[in-house]
Design an enzyme around this catalytic site. Structure first.
Site, PDB file in Angstrom:
ATOM      1  N   HIS A 131      -3.362   3.766  -5.412  1.00  0.00           N
ATOM      2  CA  HIS A 131      -3.772   2.391  -5.109  1.00  0.00           C
ATOM      3  C   HIS A 131      -3.809   1.525  -6.374  1.00  0.00           C
ATOM      4  O   HIS A 131      -3.823   0.298  -6.283  1.00  0.00           O
ATOM      5  CB  HIS A 131      -5.123   2.380  -4.382  1.00  0.00           C
ATOM      6  CG  HIS A 131      -5.314   1.171  -3.536  1.00  0.00           C
ATOM      7  ND1 HIS A 131      -4.508   0.869  -2.455  1.00  0.00           N
ATOM      8  CD2 HIS A 131      -6.195   0.157  -3.625  1.00  0.00           C
ATOM      9  CE1 HIS A 131      -4.906  -0.266  -1.916  1.00  0.00           C
ATOM     10  NE2 HIS A 131      -5.930  -0.728  -2.603  1.00  0.00           N
ATOM     11  N   TYR A 183     -11.243  -6.910  -6.677  1.00  0.00           N
ATOM     12  CA  TYR A 183     -10.161  -5.976  -6.373  1.00  0.00           C
ATOM     13  C   TYR A 183      -9.254  -5.734  -7.570  1.00  0.00           C
ATOM     14  O   TYR A 183      -8.879  -4.603  -7.858  1.00  0.00           O
ATOM     15  CB  TYR A 183      -9.347  -6.525  -5.194  1.00  0.00           C
ATOM     16  CG  TYR A 183      -8.297  -5.597  -4.682  1.00  0.00           C
ATOM     17  CD1 TYR A 183      -8.603  -4.600  -3.772  1.00  0.00           C
ATOM     18  CD2 TYR A 183      -6.974  -5.724  -5.085  1.00  0.00           C
ATOM     19  CE1 TYR A 183      -7.631  -3.746  -3.287  1.00  0.00           C
ATOM     20  CE2 TYR A 183      -5.989  -4.884  -4.612  1.00  0.00           C
ATOM     21  CZ  TYR A 183      -6.330  -3.897  -3.706  1.00  0.00           C
ATOM     22  OH  TYR A 183      -5.356  -3.050  -3.236  1.00  0.00           O
ATOM     23  N   LYS A 187      -1.528  -1.314   7.837  1.00  0.00           N
ATOM     24  CA  LYS A 187      -2.939  -1.690   7.973  1.00  0.00           C
ATOM     25  C   LYS A 187      -3.118  -2.969   8.787  1.00  0.00           C
ATOM     26  O   LYS A 187      -3.935  -3.028   9.699  1.00  0.00           O
ATOM     27  CB  LYS A 187      -3.590  -1.848   6.606  1.00  0.00           C
ATOM     28  CG  LYS A 187      -5.070  -2.182   6.671  1.00  0.00           C
ATOM     29  CD  LYS A 187      -5.709  -2.233   5.313  1.00  0.00           C
ATOM     30  CE  LYS A 187      -7.187  -2.593   5.417  1.00  0.00           C
ATOM     31  NZ  LYS A 187      -7.822  -2.620   4.095  1.00  0.00           N
ATOM     32  N   ARG A 189      -0.918  -1.094  -6.426  1.00  0.00           N
ATOM     33  CA  ARG A 189      -1.173  -2.367  -5.730  1.00  0.00           C
ATOM     34  C   ARG A 189      -2.086  -3.263  -6.563  1.00  0.00           C
ATOM     35  O   ARG A 189      -1.870  -4.460  -6.671  1.00  0.00           O
ATOM     36  CB  ARG A 189      -1.780  -2.073  -4.360  1.00  0.00           C
ATOM     37  CG  ARG A 189      -2.107  -3.296  -3.526  1.00  0.00           C
ATOM     38  CD  ARG A 189      -2.493  -2.866  -2.106  1.00  0.00           C
ATOM     39  NE  ARG A 189      -3.256  -3.869  -1.394  1.00  0.00           N
ATOM     40  CZ  ARG A 189      -2.734  -4.919  -0.757  1.00  0.00           C
ATOM     41  NH1 ARG A 189      -1.432  -5.098  -0.758  1.00  0.00           N
ATOM     42  NH2 ARG A 189      -3.508  -5.777  -0.115  1.00  0.00           N
ATOM     43  N   ARG A 200       0.852  -1.183   0.000  1.00  0.00           N
ATOM     44  CA  ARG A 200       0.000   0.000   0.000  1.00  0.00           C
ATOM     45  C   ARG A 200       0.890   1.236   0.000  1.00  0.00           C
ATOM     46  O   ARG A 200       2.012   1.217   0.522  1.00  0.00           O
ATOM     47  CB  ARG A 200      -0.895   0.002   1.237  1.00  0.00           C
ATOM     48  CG  ARG A 200      -1.944  -1.085   1.215  1.00  0.00           C
ATOM     49  CD  ARG A 200      -2.678  -1.192   2.562  1.00  0.00           C
ATOM     50  NE  ARG A 200      -3.639  -2.280   2.519  1.00  0.00           N
ATOM     51  CZ  ARG A 200      -3.357  -3.546   2.796  1.00  0.00           C
ATOM     52  NH1 ARG A 200      -2.124  -3.880   3.157  1.00  0.00           N
ATOM     53  NH2 ARG A 200      -4.290  -4.468   2.731  1.00  0.00           N
ATOM     54  N   HIS A 227      -6.026 -11.030   1.227  1.00  0.00           N
ATOM     55  CA  HIS A 227      -7.487 -10.979   1.178  1.00  0.00           C
ATOM     56  C   HIS A 227      -8.074 -12.207   1.860  1.00  0.00           C
ATOM     57  O   HIS A 227      -7.479 -13.280   1.840  1.00  0.00           O
ATOM     58  CB  HIS A 227      -7.979 -10.908  -0.273  1.00  0.00           C
ATOM     59  CG  HIS A 227      -7.755  -9.580  -0.910  1.00  0.00           C
ATOM     60  ND1 HIS A 227      -7.841  -9.390  -2.265  1.00  0.00           N
ATOM     61  CD2 HIS A 227      -7.459  -8.365  -0.389  1.00  0.00           C
ATOM     62  CE1 HIS A 227      -7.604  -8.123  -2.556  1.00  0.00           C
ATOM     63  NE2 HIS A 227      -7.367  -7.482  -1.430  1.00  0.00           N
TER      64      HIS A 227
END
Length: 180
Positions: free
Chosen positions: A128, A162, A62, A131, A39, A153
């Site tokens: 983003h 995603y 995160k 990623r 990220r 995930h």
């Protein structure tokens, strides 16, 4: 706001070429994103000491998970040249303001948006997207479970959404199924 992955490899090369016109720092920012899947918050906090030969080591912001990422040849060679002679405590992606301050998220966003805009790529892109581009590139040559694990995930449905796998791509893959 949702952003898209960059799915076309020649577009990725065009973006890198645009970034090379600006600075080596900007190229490194982009390459770390597309080659590691980190990220942007984690990329911006990286220091020289996080690079250890063939690996990049970091505790993710995160998830708080410790991650050790094997560097591919392109990123490893770029980083080796880039960090040569730099202090271990120096930020990799430094702001031009201050002595040793990381680049701001806002500035990273501007750098990426500007380079992508120059390629005339249609869609919605931001930091983003790096990623997501990593995830999509990984998906092209690997089982979905590999991508899911790399992106941390919980399930594969999330991973497919995603990385922007479209119904059209699923239909094309379905048409390529042949048992004879």
């Amino acid at each position: 706001m949702r952003v898209d992955p960059i799915k076309n490899k020649s577009t990725v090369v065009k973006i890198i070429n645009e970034l090379e016109k600006e600075s080596e720092r900007n190229v490194i920012l982009f390459k770390i994103g597309i080659y590691t899947g980190l990220r942007i918050k984690d990329i911006l906090k990286l220091k020289v000491k996080n690079i250890n030969g063939n690996t990049l080591e970091i505790q993710q912001s995160k998830t708080k998970k410790y991650k050790r990422i094997q560097l591919n040849d392109d990123l490893r060679n770029s980083l080796k040249k880039y960090i040569e002679g730099k202090d271990k405590e120096e930020y990799l992606i430094k702001s031009r303001k201050g002595l040793n301050e990381p680049l701001s998220y806002t500035q990273a966003y501007r750098i990426i948006k500007k380079a992508i805009k120059k390629t005339r790529l249609k869609g919605n892109y931001g930091t983003h997207s790096l990623r997501k581009t990593y995830g999509y590139a990984l998906y092209e040559n690997n089982d979905l479970s590999i991508v899911q694990g790399a992106l941390d995930h919980d399930n594969q449905v999330t991973t497919l959404k995603y990385i922007g796998v479209t119904e059209e791509e699923i239909n094309k893959a379905t048409m390529n199924i042949n048992f004879y």
